[in-house]
Scaffold this motif. Structure first.
Motif, PDB file in Angstrom:
ATOM      1  N   LEU A  77       0.600  -1.322   0.025  1.00 42.50           N
ATOM      2  CA  LEU A  77      -0.302  -0.352   0.099  1.00 42.50           C
ATOM      3  C   LEU A  77       1.155   1.073   0.203  1.00 42.50           C
ATOM      4  O   LEU A  77       0.486   2.052  -0.717  1.00 42.50           O
ATOM      5  N   TRP A  78       1.707   1.301   0.871  1.00 41.04           N
ATOM      6  CA  TRP A  78       2.836   2.480   1.073  1.00 41.04           C
ATOM      7  C   TRP A  78       3.534   2.606  -0.659  1.00 41.04           C
ATOM      8  O   TRP A  78       3.590   3.880  -0.933  1.00 41.04           O
ATOM      9  N   SER A  97       7.018   4.430   8.362  1.00 40.09           N
ATOM     10  CA  SER A  97       5.764   4.431   9.645  1.00 40.09           C
ATOM     11  C   SER A  97       5.390   5.379   9.908  1.00 40.09           C
ATOM     12  O   SER A  97       4.638   5.253  10.967  1.00 40.09           O
ATOM     13  N   GLU A  98       5.650   6.747   9.110  1.00 38.92           N
ATOM     14  CA  GLU A  98       4.471   7.752   9.529  1.00 38.92           C
ATOM     15  C   GLU A  98       3.061   7.300   8.674  1.00 38.92           C
ATOM     16  O   GLU A  98       2.176   7.699   9.884  1.00 38.92           O
ATOM     17  N   PHE A  99       3.500   7.250   7.738  1.00 38.09           N
ATOM     18  CA  PHE A  99       1.684   6.384   7.127  1.00 38.09           C
ATOM     19  C   PHE A  99       1.118   5.134   7.696  1.00 38.09           C
ATOM     20  O   PHE A  99       0.153   4.991   8.375  1.00 38.09           O
ATOM     21  N   LEU A 100       2.416   4.130   8.845  1.00 38.17           N
ATOM     22  CA  LEU A 100       1.139   3.596   9.609  1.00 38.17           C
ATOM     23  C   LEU A 100       0.420   3.505  10.289  1.00 38.17           C
ATOM     24  O   LEU A 100      -0.466   2.833  11.131  1.00 38.17           O
ATOM     25  N   LYS A 101       0.898   4.727  11.433  1.00 42.46           N
ATOM     26  CA  LYS A 101       0.688   5.535  12.408  1.00 42.46           C
ATOM     27  C   LYS A 101      -0.240   6.761  11.370  1.00 42.46           C
ATOM     28  O   LYS A 101      -1.097   7.690  12.394  1.00 42.46           O
ATOM     29  N   SER A 102      -0.762   6.382  10.269  1.00 39.93           N
ATOM     30  CA  SER A 102      -1.941   7.254   9.812  1.00 39.93           C
ATOM     31  C   SER A 102      -3.371   6.973   9.736  1.00 39.93           C
ATOM     32  O   SER A 102      -3.811   5.525   8.998  1.00 39.93           O
ATOM     33  N   LYS A 103      -4.413   7.974   8.839  1.00 38.17           N
ATOM     34  CA  LYS A 103      -5.469   7.419   8.956  1.00 38.17           C
ATOM     35  C   LYS A 103      -5.297   6.935   7.845  1.00 38.17           C
ATOM     36  O   LYS A 103      -6.106   5.689   7.279  1.00 38.17           O
ATOM     37  N   ALA A 104      -4.570   7.685   6.323  1.00 41.37           N
ATOM     38  CA  ALA A 104      -4.371   6.572   5.327  1.00 41.37           C
ATOM     39  C   ALA A 104      -4.061   4.843   5.564  1.00 41.37           C
ATOM     40  O   ALA A 104      -4.880   4.563   4.504  1.00 41.37           O
ATOM     41  N   PHE A 105      -3.652   4.901   6.524  1.00 43.02           N
ATOM     42  CA  PHE A 105      -3.202   2.759   6.687  1.00 43.02           C
ATOM     43  C   PHE A 105      -4.330   2.725   7.392  1.00 43.02           C
ATOM     44  O   PHE A 105      -4.930   1.717   6.437  1.00 43.02           O
ATOM     45  N   GLU A 106      -5.160   3.216   8.636  1.00 41.87           N
ATOM     46  CA  GLU A 106      -6.374   3.087   8.929  1.00 41.87           C
ATOM     47  C   GLU A 106      -7.337   3.044   7.957  1.00 41.87           C
ATOM     48  O   GLU A 106      -8.608   1.816   8.263  1.00 41.87           O
ATOM     49  N   ASP A 107      -7.334   3.206   6.988  1.00 43.76           N
ATOM     50  CA  ASP A 107      -8.577   3.856   5.955  1.00 43.76           C
ATOM     51  C   ASP A 107      -8.533   2.286   5.301  1.00 43.76           C
ATOM     52  O   ASP A 107      -9.537   2.115   4.489  1.00 43.76           O
ATOM     53  N   SER A 215      12.820  -4.687   2.910  1.00 44.87           N
ATOM     54  CA  SER A 215      11.846  -5.324   3.754  1.00 44.87           C
ATOM     55  C   SER A 215      11.549  -3.209   4.252  1.00 44.87           C
ATOM     56  O   SER A 215      12.375  -3.121   4.638  1.00 44.87           O
ATOM     57  N   TYR A 216      10.607  -3.151   4.833  1.00 44.15           N
ATOM     58  CA  TYR A 216      10.575  -1.958   5.194  1.00 44.15           C
ATOM     59  C   TYR A 216      10.153  -2.492   6.736  1.00 44.15           C
ATOM     60  O   TYR A 216      10.251  -0.949   7.625  1.00 44.15           O
ATOM     61  N   PHE A 217       9.798  -3.225   7.288  1.00 39.64           N
ATOM     62  CA  PHE A 217      10.047  -3.262   8.176  1.00 39.64           C
ATOM     63  C   PHE A 217      11.711  -3.930   8.738  1.00 39.64           C
ATOM     64  O   PHE A 217      12.265  -4.623   7.417  1.00 39.64           O
ATOM     65  N   SER A 218      11.717  -3.864  10.433  1.00 48.41           N
ATOM     66  CA  SER A 218      13.250  -5.146  10.299  1.00 48.41           C
ATOM     67  C   SER A 218      12.460  -6.488  10.633  1.00 48.41           C
ATOM     68  O   SER A 218      11.537  -6.808  10.356  1.00 48.41           O
ATOM     69  N   TYR A 219      12.921  -7.895  10.870  1.00 43.33           N
ATOM     70  CA  TYR A 219      12.789  -8.834  11.575  1.00 43.33           C
ATOM     71  C   TYR A 219      11.829  -8.789  11.978  1.00 43.33           C
ATOM     72  O   TYR A 219       9.924  -9.110  12.105  1.00 43.33           O
ATOM     73  N   GLU A 220      12.131  -8.087  13.385  1.00 43.49           N
ATOM     74  CA  GLU A 220      11.398  -7.940  14.748  1.00 43.49           C
ATOM     75  C   GLU A 220      10.069  -6.975  14.552  1.00 43.49           C
ATOM     76  O   GLU A 220       9.228  -6.959  14.767  1.00 43.49           O
ATOM     77  N   GLU A 221      10.335  -6.025  13.934  1.00 45.60           N
ATOM     78  CA  GLU A 221       9.471  -4.877  13.858  1.00 45.60           C
ATOM     79  C   GLU A 221       7.818  -5.851  12.821  1.00 45.60           C
ATOM     80  O   GLU A 221       6.712  -5.968  13.261  1.00 45.60           O
ATOM     81  N   GLN A 222       8.613  -6.473  12.155  1.00 47.87           N
ATOM     82  CA  GLN A 222       7.356  -7.448  11.372  1.00 47.87           C
ATOM     83  C   GLN A 222       7.029  -8.292  11.976  1.00 47.87           C
ATOM     84  O   GLN A 222       5.399  -8.780  11.739  1.00 47.87           O
ATOM     85  N   LEU A 223       7.909  -8.770  13.093  1.00 48.38           N
ATOM     86  CA  LEU A 223       6.597 -10.095  13.990  1.00 48.38           C
ATOM     87  C   LEU A 223       5.696  -9.463  14.154  1.00 48.38           C
ATOM     88  O   LEU A 223       4.856 -10.068  14.829  1.00 48.38           O
ATOM     89  N   ASN A 224       6.237  -8.203  15.388  1.00 52.34           N
ATOM     90  CA  ASN A 224       5.062  -7.398  16.223  1.00 52.34           C
ATOM     91  C   ASN A 224       4.393  -6.956  15.328  1.00 52.34           C
ATOM     92  O   ASN A 224       2.905  -6.292  16.268  1.00 52.34           O
ATOM     93  N   PHE A 225       4.757  -6.185  14.392  1.00 50.80           N
ATOM     94  CA  PHE A 225       3.383  -6.275  13.898  1.00 50.80           C
ATOM     95  C   PHE A 225       2.005  -6.573  13.083  1.00 50.80           C
ATOM     96  O   PHE A 225       1.237  -6.634  13.320  1.00 50.80           O
ATOM     97  N   LEU A 226       2.909  -7.941  12.750  1.00 55.70           N
ATOM     98  CA  LEU A 226       1.391  -9.144  12.385  1.00 55.70           C
ATOM     99  C   LEU A 226       1.223  -9.694  13.508  1.00 55.70           C
ATOM    100  O   LEU A 226       0.257 -10.081  13.972  1.00 55.70           O
ATOM    101  N   LYS A 227       1.684  -9.450  15.012  1.00 57.24           N
ATOM    102  CA  LYS A 227       0.531  -9.908  16.234  1.00 57.24           C
ATOM    103  C   LYS A 227      -0.110  -9.207  16.116  1.00 57.24           C
ATOM    104  O   LYS A 227      -1.595  -9.492  17.408  1.00 57.24           O
ATOM    105  N   GLU A 228      -0.615  -8.080  16.649  1.00 62.42           N
ATOM    106  CA  GLU A 228      -1.731  -7.416  16.316  1.00 62.42           C
ATOM    107  C   GLU A 228      -3.447  -7.672  15.411  1.00 62.42           C
ATOM    108  O   GLU A 228      -4.071  -7.909  15.905  1.00 62.42           O
ATOM    109  N   TYR A 229      -2.631  -8.718  14.644  1.00 61.60           N
ATOM    110  CA  TYR A 229      -3.810  -9.125  13.798  1.00 61.60           C
ATOM    111  C   TYR A 229      -3.954 -10.750  14.402  1.00 61.60           C
ATOM    112  O   TYR A 229      -4.665 -11.589  13.059  1.00 61.60           O
ATOM    113  N   GLU A 230      -3.269 -11.087  15.382  1.00 65.28           N
ATOM    114  CA  GLU A 230      -3.033 -12.825  14.964  1.00 65.28           C
ATOM    115  C   GLU A 230      -5.308 -13.360  15.810  1.00 65.28           C
ATOM    116  O   GLU A 230      -5.195 -14.142  15.076  1.00 65.28           O
TER     117      GLU A 230
END
Length: 322
Positions: A77-78, A97-107, A215-230
């Motif tokens: 998306l970004w 990183s700004e995009f992930l915190k924005s309404k653009a991604f929330e939408d 990747s736009y994430f580090s490996y650890e950031e990627q895993l943590n990001f996915l935890k939000e949607y488990e």
């Protein structure tokens, strides 16, 4: 049906009028539009109204949704939002990183269970077909998503179907995505009506010097990001796909280097990119100047001009008579 006003409402109504005409003779009607995933929330009672209008057109409705693992979805998306957006839509100037915190991604509604459940409340869970978009889809068949989609609607690929060979949605790599993001922050650039005019220059350089896979994430950031949607993903797997193990995405998270600007090379990329644009604009000006000189010469030579106009008129009349 009040989904919007003015031109949009008129286009929507014309669309359903066409559907109603085709429904008289067609067994299945297929409409594909990925922006529905976003726009459904911008119109009051969107799915209720679609269901009602489909019924009036004599159709039962089925919704097919392709979902992608959220870390990959967010990155795509970004990249897409930075490299190109439609006319009259603000061009993405935010960092990833700004995009992930924005309404653009929330939408973009990355909580798939929430969105699918809301659609199901309107049209029924039995009328939603969920497909998981992963590499396995392309390994199973050379036709990839095309064949998968045909299977989803209960049809088979035929030998005479045309499958495009080239990538229609090429990703910008390396420094180019950062250069384009910075350009997007310029008010004067955002005033230009056709963003895609500059895309070809970025893509040409992208093909000449492709960036390394990252990747736009580090490996650890990627895993943590996915935890939000488990939990959301587990419920989609069980309730919409009937997978008792609750596993929605089977593709492992790839350990890739985190993308960052290559400061040693960015000056070279900037020079090459804008030299390419400057040369192309110079050629365009030469063509326009030549056309202007030819027109001026014709105006000062009325006989030649008259003959040329007469030839065009005769050609037009000949085509009308055919």
């Amino acid at each position: 049906m009040a989904i919007g006003g003015g031109l949009e409402q008129s286009i929507y109504q014309k669309g359903f009028d066409i559907i109603q005409q085709y429904a008289k003779n067609a067994e299945k009607l297929v409409i594909t539009e990925e922006s529905i995933w976003i726009r459904q929330y911008r119109r009051k009672d969107f799915w209720h109204n679609v269901k009602k209008d489909a019924k009036e057109a004599g159709c039962d409705i089925k919704v097919i949704v392709y979902i992608r693992r959220q870390d990959l979805y967010a990155q795509a998306l970004w990249n897409q939002s930075v490299k190109y957006v439609p006319i009259r839509v603000p061009r993405m100037g935010k960092t990833f990183s700004e995009f992930l915190k924005s309404k653009a991604f929330e939408d973009r509604h990355a909580d798939y269970y929430q969105t699918l459940s809301e659609i199901a409340q309107c049209i029924g869970k039995e009328n939603i077909i969920v497909r998981v978009f992963e590499k396995e889809m392309f390994i199973r068949s050379k036709c990839g998503i095309y064949e998968d989609f045909m299977n989803a609607i209960g049809e088979q690929m035929q030998p005479d179907y045309c499958i495009p060979e080239e990538n229609k949605n090429e990703r910008l790599d390396g420094n180019l995505i950062e250069i384009k993001r910075l350009i997007n922050t310029l008010p004067s650039y955002n005033e230009l009506p056709l963003d895609y005019m500059y895309q070809k220059y970025f893509y040409a350089l992208n093909q000449m010097f492709p960036g390394k896979k990252s990747s736009y994430f580090s490996y650890e950031e990627q895993l943590n990001f996915l935890k939000e949607y488990e939990e959301s993903n587990r419920r989609v797997a069980k309730e919409f796909l009937g997978r008792e193990d609750g596993i929605l995405f089977t593709e492992p998270v790839e350990r890739l280097p985190k993308w960052e600007v290559d400061k040693d090379k960015i000056y070279e990329d900037v020079i090459l990119l804008f030299a390419d644009i400057a040369v192309a604009q110079e050629k365009r000006l030469e063509r326009l100047e030549k056309k202007q000189r030819d027109l001026e010469w014709e105006l000062h030579n009325p006989i030649v001009h008259f003959k040329k106009i007469s030839k065009k008129i005769k050609s037009k009349m000949k085509n009308q008579l055919k």
